[in-house]
Scaffold this motif. Structure first.
Motif, short mmCIF file in Angstrom:
data_model
loop_
_atom_site.label_atom_id
_atom_site.label_comp_id
_atom_site.label_asym_id
_atom_site.label_seq_id
_atom_site.Cartn_x
_atom_site.Cartn_y
_atom_site.Cartn_z
N LEU A 253 -0.74 -39.54 -17.80
CA LEU A 253 -2.13 -39.21 -18.11
C LEU A 253 -2.23 -38.39 -19.40
N ILE A 254 -1.28 -37.48 -19.60
CA ILE A 254 -1.27 -36.69 -20.83
C ILE A 254 -0.91 -37.56 -22.03
N VAL B 144 0.06 -48.03 -10.75
CA VAL B 144 1.52 -47.98 -10.85
C VAL B 144 1.94 -46.97 -11.93
N SER B 145 1.20 -46.92 -13.02
CA SER B 145 1.55 -46.02 -14.12
C SER B 145 0.91 -44.65 -13.99
N PHE B 146 -0.28 -44.60 -13.41
CA PHE B 146 -1.02 -43.34 -13.44
C PHE B 146 -1.19 -42.68 -12.07
N GLY B 147 -0.74 -43.32 -11.02
CA GLY B 147 -0.80 -42.72 -9.70
C GLY B 147 -1.88 -43.30 -8.83
N ARG B 148 -1.71 -43.08 -7.53
CA ARG B 148 -2.64 -43.63 -6.54
C ARG B 148 -4.05 -43.13 -6.77
N LYS B 149 -4.19 -41.89 -7.19
CA LYS B 149 -5.49 -41.34 -7.55
C LYS B 149 -5.65 -41.19 -9.05
N GLY B 150 -4.54 -41.33 -9.77
CA GLY B 150 -4.60 -41.25 -11.22
C GLY B 150 -5.33 -42.40 -11.86
N ASN B 151 -5.53 -43.48 -11.09
CA ASN B 151 -6.29 -44.60 -11.64
C ASN B 151 -7.80 -44.41 -11.49
N LEU B 152 -8.21 -43.34 -10.81
CA LEU B 152 -9.64 -43.12 -10.58
C LEU B 152 -10.43 -42.97 -11.88
N PRO B 153 -9.94 -42.16 -12.85
CA PRO B 153 -10.71 -42.07 -14.11
C PRO B 153 -10.91 -43.43 -14.77
N PHE B 154 -9.87 -44.27 -14.70
CA PHE B 154 -9.96 -45.59 -15.34
C PHE B 154 -10.87 -46.53 -14.55
#
Length: 404
Positions: A354-355, A74-84
């Motif tokens: 992310l930044i 929700v906060s970092f994106g559909r693929k933005g959660n991949l690093p986490f």
């Protein structure tokens, strides 16, 4: 991994098992130079900070009915959660290996057949636990947690009745400068913080997710404080942080062994299960199916092999690394949910957040070189959350995302 809903009581048992851990007792021994009064104060403050953040992480998942990494999206994106998701799997595999290693050393101190053998035994028991599954474990967990509770009470009784109370309030004479008060708070907050990317995997699947979050957080933090206190008291009052030696002195051979084995398996089950859930989230991001149970089994095997091959006697740096990654992550999520009013995934990658997270991570590493009386997590959380709110106010249309 399983669709069946779990009860609030079941969640409480799960998090009781997470709290009863050899690694928590071991971390508690680091507080010995502070003495009982100062050490206990640091333990309580750290767990209040970490516990509030743990509750908020679970609350976000409870309100949205999302598991932990879906909540991160929700906060970092559909693929933005991949690093986490990847970092979460790595930290869970690391925890599994550390807990297995600590449990095996303690078990070998009672029945010396080789630490590697005990690593394998713990790994096999954990595999059986994983294969049985979360819902089917509810009744088994009830029996196991009752036994653990009673056995841990016996352990406390031994420390209280046979310890040297003349040293308890002054602390251990060795390494008097080994731990500052701020660093002690940080190590205390580290354990609840390590479960932030995990808690929603359980509470969101409960019949009453918000109540399950409240119960899970309170149970875990109370039990975790208890484990820290056992470790600190044993290191000061009995002159040894070795639970195996304490058990042997008290004539608790078999009982002590059961405490060690059950506590290691029940805590590691959470790590293995959540690693599988994070793997499923990674698969969904690429429209691929990943079987979470198979990944859990793989993580158990990797962690067991690592525990056999590598020494893991000092986990302070590992705890600080976890804090530096996941403290700014939850800060961004809290700011988004309560102030930026984000409730659903709106993009593939949220570069703005992310930044901000990366800035928060860097800030934490900088703060580690400053002796702050309240530790590093709380200042980092506040600064990162405020920065997230300010950035979204300045860039309401996500111009930074578009620019990147």
């Amino acid at each position: 991994m399983e669709e069946n809903k779990t009860s609030v009581f079941s969640n409480g048992l799960i998090w009781f098992g997470a709290g009863v851990s050899m690694s928590e007792i071991l971390t508690g021994t680091y507080f010995a130079p502070l003495g009982i009064k100062t050490g206990l104060f640091a333990i309580l403050i750290g767990h209040i900070i970490g516990g509030i953040l743990l509750f908020l992480a679970g609350y976000l998942g409870a309100k949205t009915r999302n598991n932990a990494m879906e909540t991160v999206a929700v906060s970092f994106g559909r693929k933005g959660n991949l690093p986490f998701s990847v970092l979460n799997i790595l930290q869970l595999a690391g925890w599994l290996a550390i807990l297995n290693y600590d449990g095996a050393l303690a078990a070998n101190g009672i029945f010396s057949v080789g630490a590697g053998v005990w690593c394998a035994v713990i790994g096999i028991l954990l595999l059986l636990w994983v294969l049985v599954g979360l819902k089917r474990l509810e009744k088994i967990n009830m029996v196991a947690m009752t036994a653990l509770f009673l056995m841990t009470l016996v352990l406390c009784f031994v420390i209280v009745t046979r310890g040297n109370f003349g040293t308890l309030f002054n602390g251990s004479s060795a390494n008097k400068d080994a731990l500052t008060f701020g660093a002690a708070i940080e190590l205390s907050a580290a354990m609840p913080l390590s479960w932030i990317p995990v808690i929603s995997d359980y509470t969101s699947n409960s019949t009453k997710p918000v109540k399950a979050t409240v119960v899970s957080t309170i149970v875990y933090c109370l039990v975790s404080c208890w484990m820290y206190l056992i470790g600190m008291s044993a290191a000061i009052g009995m002159g040894t942080p070795d639970i195996a030696q304490i058990s042997l002195r008290a004539g608790l051979g078999v009982v002590g062994l059961l405490i060690i084995l059950f506590s290691t398996v029940t805590t590691n089950f959470l790590a293995a299960h959540s690693a599988g859930v994070s793997g499923e989230v990674i698969g969904e991001s690429f429209s691929k199916h990943i079987n979470g149970k198979y990944l859990s089994v793989l993580v158990v095997l990797i962690g067991t092999i690592a525990a056999i091959l590598y020494p893991m006697d000092n986990i302070e740096d590992f705890l600080y690394l976890i804090n530096s990654v996941f403290a700014p992550m939850i800060a961004v999520m809290i700011a988004d949910f309560f102030f930026n009013k984000k409730r659903s995934v709106t993009k593939e990658w949220d570069w703005t957040n992310l930044i901000v997270w990366l800035i928060g991570l860097s800030l934490y590493r900088v703060l580690m070189h400053v002796d702050i009386v309240i530790g590093y997590t709380l200042p980092d959380i506040v600064i990162t959350a405020v920065l997230c709110v300010i950035v979204h106010r300045i860039l309401p249309k996500n111009r930074l995302d578009k620019a990147l």
